[in-house]
Scaffold this active site. Structure first.
Site, PDB file in Angstrom:
ATOM      1  N   ARG A  11      40.332  34.761  26.572  1.00  0.00           N
ATOM      2  CA  ARG A  11      39.254  35.483  27.241  1.00  0.00           C
ATOM      3  C   ARG A  11      39.697  35.954  28.632  1.00  0.00           C
ATOM      4  O   ARG A  11      39.413  37.082  29.049  1.00  0.00           O
ATOM      5  CB  ARG A  11      38.047  34.545  27.363  1.00  0.00           C
ATOM      6  CG  ARG A  11      36.752  35.207  27.717  1.00  0.00           C
ATOM      7  CD  ARG A  11      36.259  36.100  26.584  1.00  0.00           C
ATOM      8  NE  ARG A  11      35.103  36.863  27.034  1.00  0.00           N
ATOM      9  CZ  ARG A  11      34.088  37.191  26.251  1.00  0.00           C
ATOM     10  NH1 ARG A  11      34.091  36.830  24.981  1.00  0.00           N
ATOM     11  NH2 ARG A  11      33.075  37.894  26.721  1.00  0.00           N
ATOM     12  N   ASN A  64      24.074  46.352  35.493  1.00  0.00           N
ATOM     13  CA  ASN A  64      23.804  46.233  34.057  1.00  0.00           C
ATOM     14  C   ASN A  64      22.366  46.632  33.809  1.00  0.00           C
ATOM     15  O   ASN A  64      21.495  46.474  34.669  1.00  0.00           O
ATOM     16  CB  ASN A  64      24.033  44.779  33.602  1.00  0.00           C
ATOM     17  CG  ASN A  64      23.707  44.573  32.122  1.00  0.00           C
ATOM     18  OD1 ASN A  64      24.166  45.311  31.266  1.00  0.00           O
ATOM     19  ND2 ASN A  64      22.886  43.569  31.841  1.00  0.00           N
ATOM     20  N   THR A  65      22.099  47.152  32.630  1.00  0.00           N
ATOM     21  CA  THR A  65      20.723  47.405  32.220  1.00  0.00           C
ATOM     22  C   THR A  65      20.392  46.462  31.074  1.00  0.00           C
ATOM     23  O   THR A  65      21.192  46.271  30.155  1.00  0.00           O
ATOM     24  CB  THR A  65      20.507  48.876  31.798  1.00  0.00           C
ATOM     25  OG1 THR A  65      19.159  49.024  31.360  1.00  0.00           O
ATOM     26  CG2 THR A  65      21.450  49.335  30.725  1.00  0.00           C
ATOM     27  N   HIS A  66      19.207  45.819  31.179  1.00  0.00           N
ATOM     28  CA  HIS A  66      18.816  44.812  30.193  1.00  0.00           C
ATOM     29  C   HIS A  66      17.429  45.167  29.665  1.00  0.00           C
ATOM     30  O   HIS A  66      16.525  45.468  30.459  1.00  0.00           O
ATOM     31  CB  HIS A  66      18.806  43.422  30.859  1.00  0.00           C
ATOM     32  CG  HIS A  66      18.427  42.323  29.919  1.00  0.00           C
ATOM     33  ND1 HIS A  66      19.272  41.846  28.948  1.00  0.00           N
ATOM     34  CD2 HIS A  66      17.266  41.619  29.795  1.00  0.00           C
ATOM     35  CE1 HIS A  66      18.663  40.894  28.261  1.00  0.00           C
ATOM     36  NE2 HIS A  66      17.436  40.732  28.762  1.00  0.00           N
ATOM     37  N   ASP A  69      26.210  39.227  38.159  1.00  0.00           N
ATOM     38  CA  ASP A  69      26.869  38.125  38.888  1.00  0.00           C
ATOM     39  C   ASP A  69      27.515  37.220  37.836  1.00  0.00           C
ATOM     40  O   ASP A  69      27.661  37.603  36.673  1.00  0.00           O
ATOM     41  CB  ASP A  69      25.867  37.386  39.795  1.00  0.00           C
ATOM     42  CG  ASP A  69      24.787  36.648  39.007  1.00  0.00           C
ATOM     43  OD1 ASP A  69      23.871  36.112  39.653  1.00  0.00           O
ATOM     44  OD2 ASP A  69      24.865  36.602  37.761  1.00  0.00           O
ATOM     45  N   GLY A  87      26.472  34.829  36.224  1.00  0.00           N
ATOM     46  CA  GLY A  87      25.616  34.271  35.162  1.00  0.00           C
ATOM     47  C   GLY A  87      25.407  35.292  34.057  1.00  0.00           C
ATOM     48  O   GLY A  87      26.022  36.353  34.043  1.00  0.00           O
ATOM     49  N   ASP A  99      22.844  37.852  32.885  1.00  0.00           N
ATOM     50  CA  ASP A  99      21.628  38.601  33.262  1.00  0.00           C
ATOM     51  C   ASP A  99      20.875  37.925  34.407  1.00  0.00           C
ATOM     52  O   ASP A  99      19.650  37.935  34.452  1.00  0.00           O
ATOM     53  CB  ASP A  99      20.704  38.742  32.035  1.00  0.00           C
ATOM     54  CG  ASP A  99      21.385  39.491  30.905  1.00  0.00           C
ATOM     55  OD1 ASP A  99      21.164  39.127  29.735  1.00  0.00           O
ATOM     56  OD2 ASP A  99      22.156  40.423  31.195  1.00  0.00           O
TER      57      ASP A  99
END
Ligand code: GRF
Length: 204
Positions: free
Chosen positions: A67, A109-111, A143, A145, A147
């Site tokens: 990863r 980001n878009t959630h 960040d 975490g 979302d």
């Protein structure tokens, strides 16, 4: 501002950004998409980028030895396009320490839910299962975490009794695309500052 957009699927949020730049011009909108990256091949999001004549790259976890190596490769592929802002628009991987070290604070980001409710890969399904009467979408800084980064903007979408996951997600995406275009444009044109967790956006 130079945008690199990361996608994993149909890319309709990417398309909304491309349309905004085409309609308003890079100067008018304040930003232009310079490259599109993905974690997998064969997705409509990459086809949309190619139709727009944009450079694309694919960074698959399985092509790397672990990863961290994938994360490093993704960061390098993004950095090659010298972005001012990186936008995750339906990108379904969690980036690691190295990516955040290089792009943290300029990676949004878009959630498809009203964070902090319903984070993770099934926000629409989870909201529906919970029985909320309103849900929506969130644009936030990424960040370390899942979302959990500082929230920049949110949009509200009502849940209807007859909704199933795909109907609700489609209705959320109508709001989400507008929210993302508006928010990215404002970040690019007017900058922002973050006080504790509060993001203060400039105004038009
Ligand atoms: C968006 O709703 C995004 O928030 C979620 O997946 C969807 C991607 O849609 N993670 P698209 O690929 O932009 O059409």
């Amino acid at each position: 501002a130079r945008l690199v957009v990361l996608v994993s699927g149909s890319g309709t949020n990417l398309q909304a950004l491309l349309d905004a730049v085409a309609e308003r011009g890079p100067a008018g909108y304040g930003a232009e998409v310079v490259a599109v990256g993905a974690d997998r091949d064969g997705i409509a999001g990459l086809e949309r980028a190619e139709r727009a004549g944009l450079p694309t790259f694919v960074c698959r976890v399985r092509d790397h030895d672990g990863r961290a190596a994938w994360d490093r490769a993704l960061a390098g592929a993004v950095a090659a396009h010298e972005p001012d802002l990186v936008v995750s628009a339906g990108f379904m991987k969690i980036v690691g320490k190295e990516f955040l070290a290089r792009f943290g604070g300029r990676f949004v980001n878009t959630h498809p839910a009203l964070l902090p409710s319903f984070p993770g890969a099934h926000g629409v399904r989870d909201a529906l299962a919970y029985g909320v009467k309103v849900t929506g979408c969130t644009v936030h800084f990424v960040d370390d975490g899942v979302d959990t980064g500082p929230i920049i903007a949110q949009g509200v979408v009502e849940v209807r009794d007859e909704d199933d996951e795909s109907a609700l997600h489609e209705r959320i995406k109508e709001v989400e695309r507008r929210l993302l275009v508006d928010t990215v444009g404002r970040l690019a044109r007017h900058g922002y500052r973050i006080e504790a967790r509060k993001v203060i956006l400039g105004h038009d």
